[in-house]
Design a protein around this motif. Structure first.
Motif, short mmCIF file in Angstrom:
data_model
loop_
_atom_site.label_atom_id
_atom_site.label_comp_id
_atom_site.label_asym_id
_atom_site.label_seq_id
_atom_site.Cartn_x
_atom_site.Cartn_y
_atom_site.Cartn_z
N MET A 1 0.85 -1.18 0.00
CA MET A 1 0.00 0.00 0.00
C MET A 1 0.90 1.24 0.00
N THR A 2 0.72 2.09 -0.96
CA THR A 2 1.42 3.35 -1.02
C THR A 2 0.49 4.45 -0.52
N LEU A 3 0.98 5.24 0.40
CA LEU A 3 0.16 6.33 0.94
C LEU A 3 0.18 7.51 -0.04
N PRO A 4 -0.98 8.08 -0.29
CA PRO A 4 -1.03 9.23 -1.21
C PRO A 4 -0.54 10.51 -0.53
N VAL A 5 -0.08 11.44 -1.35
CA VAL A 5 0.30 12.76 -0.87
C VAL A 5 -0.90 13.38 -0.17
N ASN A 6 -0.66 14.06 0.93
CA ASN A 6 -1.66 14.72 1.77
C ASN A 6 -2.45 13.78 2.67
N GLU A 7 -2.15 12.47 2.64
CA GLU A 7 -2.78 11.53 3.57
C GLU A 7 -2.41 11.96 4.98
N GLN A 8 -3.38 11.94 5.88
CA GLN A 8 -3.16 12.34 7.26
C GLN A 8 -3.01 11.10 8.11
N ILE A 9 -1.89 10.99 8.82
CA ILE A 9 -1.65 9.88 9.75
C ILE A 9 -1.40 10.51 11.11
N GLY A 10 -2.43 10.53 11.92
CA GLY A 10 -2.33 11.26 13.18
C GLY A 10 -2.00 12.71 12.88
N PRO A 11 -0.97 13.25 13.52
CA PRO A 11 -0.61 14.65 13.26
C PRO A 11 0.30 14.84 12.04
N TYR A 12 0.59 13.77 11.33
CA TYR A 12 1.56 13.81 10.23
C TYR A 12 0.86 13.81 8.87
N THR A 13 1.30 14.69 7.98
CA THR A 13 0.77 14.78 6.62
C THR A 13 1.83 14.28 5.66
N ILE A 14 1.48 13.29 4.84
CA ILE A 14 2.43 12.71 3.89
C ILE A 14 2.75 13.73 2.79
N ILE A 15 4.04 13.91 2.53
CA ILE A 15 4.51 14.80 1.48
C ILE A 15 4.93 13.99 0.25
N ALA A 16 5.70 12.91 0.48
CA ALA A 16 6.21 12.10 -0.64
C ALA A 16 6.75 10.78 -0.11
N GLN A 17 6.77 9.77 -0.99
CA GLN A 17 7.43 8.52 -0.65
C GLN A 17 8.92 8.71 -0.91
N GLN A 18 9.74 8.31 0.05
CA GLN A 18 11.19 8.48 -0.07
C GLN A 18 11.89 7.21 -0.51
N GLY A 19 11.40 6.05 -0.07
CA GLY A 19 12.05 4.80 -0.42
C GLY A 19 11.34 3.62 0.19
N THR A 20 11.73 2.44 -0.27
CA THR A 20 11.14 1.19 0.22
C THR A 20 12.25 0.22 0.54
N GLY A 21 12.12 -0.47 1.67
CA GLY A 21 13.09 -1.47 2.07
C GLY A 21 12.41 -2.81 2.27
N MET A 23 11.39 -4.28 5.04
CA MET A 23 10.34 -4.32 6.05
C MET A 23 9.35 -3.18 5.98
N ALA A 24 9.76 -2.06 5.35
CA ALA A 24 8.94 -0.86 5.47
C ALA A 24 9.14 0.09 4.30
N THR A 25 8.22 1.03 4.19
CA THR A 25 8.32 2.14 3.24
C THR A 25 8.52 3.40 4.05
N VAL A 26 9.42 4.26 3.57
CA VAL A 26 9.70 5.51 4.27
C VAL A 26 9.11 6.67 3.47
N TYR A 27 8.40 7.52 4.20
CA TYR A 27 7.77 8.70 3.62
C TYR A 27 8.34 9.96 4.24
N ARG A 28 8.40 11.02 3.48
CA ARG A 28 8.66 12.35 4.04
C ARG A 28 7.29 12.90 4.42
N ALA A 29 7.18 13.42 5.62
CA ALA A 29 5.90 13.93 6.10
C ALA A 29 6.13 15.22 6.87
N TYR A 30 5.03 15.87 7.21
CA TYR A 30 5.10 17.16 7.90
C TYR A 30 4.27 17.11 9.17
N HIS A 31 4.84 17.60 10.25
CA HIS A 31 4.14 17.71 11.52
C HIS A 31 3.85 19.19 11.74
#
Length: 99
Positions: A1-21, A23-31
């Motif tokens: 599952m890829t999170l879309p830009v502007n998806e809200q996860i608690g207080p965090y807003t997804i800005i962009a996907q940074q990479g995938t490993g 075990m996990a996918t890393v996103y740049r987000a904004y608090h």
């Protein structure tokens, strides 16, 4: 599952996907409340049924959160989003470790 830009996860807003490993996918987000960008590491859904991977992910969060060293990215938070564990870490702009 890829999170879309502007998806809200608690207080965090997804800005962009940074990479995938493995075990996990890393996103740049904004608090917004702290006015800072963070890295959000979201465990892959495929591992949710394996309690060992879930425990490993949580153990990583606890261990890294205790460490303080200039060469270790600090962990700010650990939580779950729709049952998927995630880590919140300091966002460091630059190359990946792989690069």
């Amino acid at each position: 599952m890829t999170l879309p830009v502007n998806e809200q996860i608690g207080p965090y807003t997804i800005i962009a996907q940074q990479g995938t490993g493995g075990m996990a996918t890393v996103y740049r987000a904004y608090h917004a409340r702290l006015d800072r960008e963070i890295a959000l590491k979201l465990m892959h859904r495929g591992f949710l049924q394996d309690p060992q991977f879930h425990a490993r992910f949580e153990r990583e969060a606890k261990i890294v959160a205790r460490l303080e060293h200039p060469n270790i990215v600090p962990v700010y938070d650990y939580d779950e989003y729709e049952g998927q564990p995630f880590l919140v870490m300091k966002y460091i702009n630059g190359q990946t470790l792989k690069d």
